[in-house]
Design an enzyme around this catalytic site. Sequence first.
Site, short mmCIF file in Angstrom:
data_model
loop_
_atom_site.label_atom_id
_atom_site.label_comp_id
_atom_site.label_asym_id
_atom_site.label_seq_id
_atom_site.Cartn_x
_atom_site.Cartn_y
_atom_site.Cartn_z
N PHE A 159 0.86 -1.19 0.00
CA PHE A 159 0.00 0.00 0.00
C PHE A 159 0.89 1.23 0.00
O PHE A 159 1.63 1.47 0.95
CB PHE A 159 -0.96 0.06 1.20
CG PHE A 159 -1.85 1.27 1.10
CD1 PHE A 159 -3.01 1.22 0.34
CD2 PHE A 159 -1.50 2.48 1.71
CE1 PHE A 159 -3.80 2.36 0.19
CE2 PHE A 159 -2.30 3.62 1.55
CZ PHE A 159 -3.45 3.55 0.80
N ASP A 244 9.28 2.97 2.06
CA ASP A 244 8.09 3.74 2.41
C ASP A 244 7.85 3.56 3.90
O ASP A 244 7.32 2.55 4.35
CB ASP A 244 6.89 3.24 1.59
CG ASP A 244 5.61 4.00 1.92
OD1 ASP A 244 5.58 4.73 2.93
OD2 ASP A 244 4.62 3.87 1.15
N LYS A 273 2.30 10.98 7.21
CA LYS A 273 1.47 10.70 8.39
C LYS A 273 1.94 11.44 9.65
O LYS A 273 1.70 12.62 9.77
CB LYS A 273 1.34 9.20 8.58
CG LYS A 273 0.55 8.56 7.42
CD LYS A 273 -0.16 7.27 7.77
CE LYS A 273 -1.21 6.96 6.73
NZ LYS A 273 -0.83 5.97 5.73
C1 LIG Z 1 -0.97 6.06 4.28
C2 LIG Z 1 0.13 5.55 3.47
C3 LIG Z 1 0.48 6.14 2.24
C4 LIG Z 1 -0.32 7.24 1.60
O1 LIG Z 1 -0.42 8.38 2.40
P1 LIG Z 1 -1.58 9.45 2.11
O2 LIG Z 1 -1.24 10.59 3.02
O3 LIG Z 1 -2.88 8.79 2.46
O4 LIG Z 1 -1.51 9.80 0.67
C5 LIG Z 1 1.57 5.63 1.57
N1 LIG Z 1 2.28 4.62 2.07
C6 LIG Z 1 1.97 4.02 3.24
C7 LIG Z 1 2.83 2.90 3.75
C8 LIG Z 1 0.89 4.46 3.98
O5 LIG Z 1 0.56 3.85 5.11
#
Ligand SMILES: *Cc1c(COP(=O)(O)O)cnc(C)c1O
Length: 418
Positions: A159, A244, A273
């Site tokens: 994700f 990520d 986040k």
């Molecule tokens: C939440 C998330 C994203 C995307 O972040 P947004 O602020 O919702 O665009 C990307 N990678 C990971 C691992 C995430 O948990």
Amino acid sequence: MTGTDLSQTGVIDANIAPHSDTEAHVELTESYAAHNYHPLRVVLSSGEGAWVTDVEGRRYLDCLAGYSALNFGHGHPRLVARAQEQLGRLTLTSRAFYNDQLGPFARDLAALTGKEMILPMNSGAEAVETAIKVARRWGYLVKGVPEHRATIVAMEGNFHGRTTTIVSFSTDPVATAHYSPYTPGFKLVPYGDFAALEAAIDETTVGVLLEPIQGEAGVIIPPDGYLQQVRTLCHSQRVLMMADEIQSGLARTGRTFACDHEDVVPDIYMLGKALGGGLYPVSAVAADGDVLSVITPGSHGSTFGGNPLAAAIGHEVVAMLQTGEFQQRAQVLGARLSEGLAALVGQGLVEVRTRGLWAGVDIDPEMASGREVSEALLERGILAKEAHGQSVRLAPPLVASEDDIDLLVDAFADICAG
Ligand SMILES: *Cc1c(COP(=O)(O)O)cnc(C)c1O
């Protein structure tokens, strides 16, 4: 807002005669906001620390914590004070000019990541998009991959956000259906399978994109040593390791970054986040100069990225992480949560995976679905959400108390006891 407030402002048609504030707000939201989520039936109106209060005055322990955007809890006084001060001074300049907040934030975030530079954006998806663009440019300009041929290897079950390019390499049919044509240039391999990754890399590969722990997939932790193997492979094949850490980073796992658990330093960090302290969207990519310098004036940008309000909040977040206090709390509380949940395995829980204050709990399908457990938790004053199918992800704010964690474990025990 109370029911009286709503009728006084005329927001709600009196003829609809809502039975409660909760129903009125649910109805309004469902009527006028697109249905891209399926929320639990609770309408929140205030929050402090690890706790939130709904429009009926009921209190809940927030164990989703904005998918870890709220690592520091709701309304952390230090963050709110800094944001309020900056709100009254300067909020947006655009990057057409310098502002006095971005430099100090960039310096300290670079130091926290051990990288030379950062590139600030807003949402997590934008940080991922930025990393993809950086890797492709690096591939063409530095590695010498022929134009239009660059590939990035990503992981099944990933994700990384919701843009058209990012969903192009998602393996979740719900996220991808009817959004084609998909962006080319990505290869997928099973997460945690080193041999498959090794086989997928060729002379066109510019990056390996992965979550060091897959959050949305249900807090999936790769086999021990996997991140180290990926690191070594990327070095030897001259490929960028792109981590990520948008959900896994910034103290959630008990270390500043999830990669720290294997003493791995990727070439590119994606952060988001919790970088905005739960107050504001703040994201960034961090990398060394030989990588980030492929971005030149005009080749990438954002109206809001690096704005003074975002930089002030992000800077305060970085300062809070420098003490190690939150990483420590994640370890202590995580050990307590892990121990409490482990006792329930075989009694309603099939498996529990934890790293720091982050748990993926697989529910026995004989007992209930993930959604049903989320609803049962809600009835017991706990907010949590199913991740994928039978998993519930738990990520309470790192400012939670020992008693809060016990409450969460007791709620699970109660549900398992039927
Ligand atoms: C939440 C998330 C994203 C995307 O972040 P947004 O602020 O919702 O665009 C990307 N990678 C990971 C691992 C995430 O948990």
